[in-house]
Each structure stands twice: as C-alpha cells, then as structure tokens.
Write an enzyme that holds these catalytic residues in place. Structure first.
Site, mmCIF file in Angstrom:
data_model
loop_
_atom_site.group_PDB
_atom_site.id
_atom_site.type_symbol
_atom_site.label_atom_id
_atom_site.label_comp_id
_atom_site.label_asym_id
_atom_site.label_seq_id
_atom_site.Cartn_x
_atom_site.Cartn_y
_atom_site.Cartn_z
ATOM 1 N N ASP A 160 -85.564 1.684 -33.511
ATOM 2 C CA ASP A 160 -84.298 2.327 -33.163
ATOM 3 C C ASP A 160 -83.197 1.504 -33.844
ATOM 4 O OD1 ASP A 160 -84.005 0.041 -31.615
ATOM 5 O OD2 ASP A 160 -83.754 1.084 -29.709
ATOM 6 N N CYS B 285 -87.508 -2.567 -31.329
ATOM 7 C CA CYS B 285 -86.234 -2.201 -30.700
ATOM 8 C C CYS B 285 -85.556 -3.518 -30.322
ATOM 9 C CB CYS B 285 -86.438 -1.258 -29.506
ATOM 10 S SG CYS B 285 -87.445 -1.897 -28.153
ATOM 11 N N THR C 80 -85.706 -5.296 -27.577
ATOM 12 C CA THR C 80 -86.612 -6.215 -26.881
ATOM 13 C C THR C 80 -88.090 -5.967 -27.167
ATOM 14 O OG1 THR C 80 -86.747 -4.685 -25.026
ATOM 15 C CG2 THR C 80 -85.024 -6.386 -24.910
ATOM 16 N N HIS D 65 -108.935 -8.966 -28.868
ATOM 17 C CA HIS D 65 -109.465 -8.589 -27.547
ATOM 18 C C HIS D 65 -109.070 -7.177 -27.119
ATOM 19 C CE1 HIS D 65 -110.348 -12.911 -25.889
ATOM 20 N NE2 HIS D 65 -110.798 -12.726 -27.127
ATOM 21 N N HIS E 201 -115.447 -6.748 -25.382
ATOM 22 C CA HIS E 201 -114.080 -6.204 -25.433
ATOM 23 C C HIS E 201 -114.088 -4.695 -25.695
ATOM 24 C CE1 HIS E 201 -112.734 -10.281 -25.220
ATOM 25 N NE2 HIS E 201 -113.389 -10.592 -26.330
#
Ligand code: RB5
Length: 149
Positions: free
Chosen positions: A8, A68, A70, A101, A136
């Site tokens: 963004d 973005c 964060t 993993h 996994h």
C-alpha cells in the site's frame, strides 16, 4: 521462483527498493500490486487480495512479498485466503523458520518498522530458505485444511 511484490502507500518506498535489489540479484518479479506513485492512498486488503490471487494462480513455488506500514494489515488480509500462509517478519531467524517450518508463501514486512538493510537481509534469507517437509508437512496440511478464517 516466481515472485510477486505488493504494497500500500505505507510500503511503497520499500517495495521500490526491493524491486530494484531483487531484480539486480537475478530474481524474476512477475507482478507488482499497489500504487505506483507516492501520495496515492489505498486500502491494504485490496492489495493483499490481488497479490495473493496471482500467487495462487501461479501455483506452488511462487511467492509474494507484501509491505505496508507494519506488515500486520497485509498478513491479516492474506491469511483470510485459503492456500495462503503469510508471515509478518522482523528478523532473519523468523524469516528462515517461516519457510523451513511453515512453508510460508507470503512474506509481510513493515516499512515503518524495518530499516532498509534489515529488510533486504530478511528478504534474502526468506528466499534462500526451503521448506523442510517431513513432520512440518503434516502440520502445514492441517493448517491449510483449517482454511481462511
Ligand atoms: C496505512 O496508514 C497503514 O495503516 C498500513 O500501511 C498498515 O500499517 C496496516 O496494517
């Protein structure tokens, strides 16, 4: 590996930097989502949905990087989509583990959280790591079976 980049307005500068660095390193960037110029405000869920659709359409082996402010909004949006495993990462160990993993196919970064050099190192680590499979794979299959929320 087919690589898609999206951001963004809060991740535009880092997206541009990574596009440059990754192309120079020989990675094939097959698609870019989000605004192309500064000052254009968009909603991160729209970008995440667009980019994740492209990653899924490209099939296994393709992956995306969503940026973005964060990384959180992008990850929350992306993880609503079945088949997407998005990880918000701020350190290299988590970048490696998210691939080895969790078989993450989307890396989410926060431009307002990370310095450029750390972001580059995280991306390098994420792209170099490979899913380990084995125990996994069973867990990731359960994760995928749970679907988007
Ligand atoms: C946009 O201002 C900001 O909210 C967005 O980039 C992101 O950080 C949301 O998670």
């Amino acid at each position: 590996m087919k690589l898609h980049l999206g951001s963004d307005h809060g991740g535009l500068a880092l997206r541009a930097l990574l596009a440059e660095v990754l192309s120079a390193a020989g990675h094939e960037i097959v698609g870019v989502a989000g605004p192309t110029e500064a000052g254009v405000s968009v909603d991160y869920p729209d970008v995440a949905v667009e980019l994740c659709a492209r990653v899924l359409a490209d099939g296994p082996g393709s992956c995306g990087i969503l940026i973005c402010g964060t990384g959180q909004g992008m990850a929350m949006s992306a993880n609503k989509i079945a088949g997407i495993r998005a990880a918000v990462v701020s350190d290299c160990f988590s970048a490696r583990m998210a691939r080895e993993h969790n078989d993450a196919n989307i890396l989410c970064l926060g431009q307002r959280v990370l310095g450029d050099e750390l972001a580059k190192l995280i991306v390098e680590t994420f792209l170099a790591a490979e899913f380990e499979g084995g125990r996994h794979a069973r867990r990731v299959a359960k994760l995928d079976a749970a679907g988007g929320s």
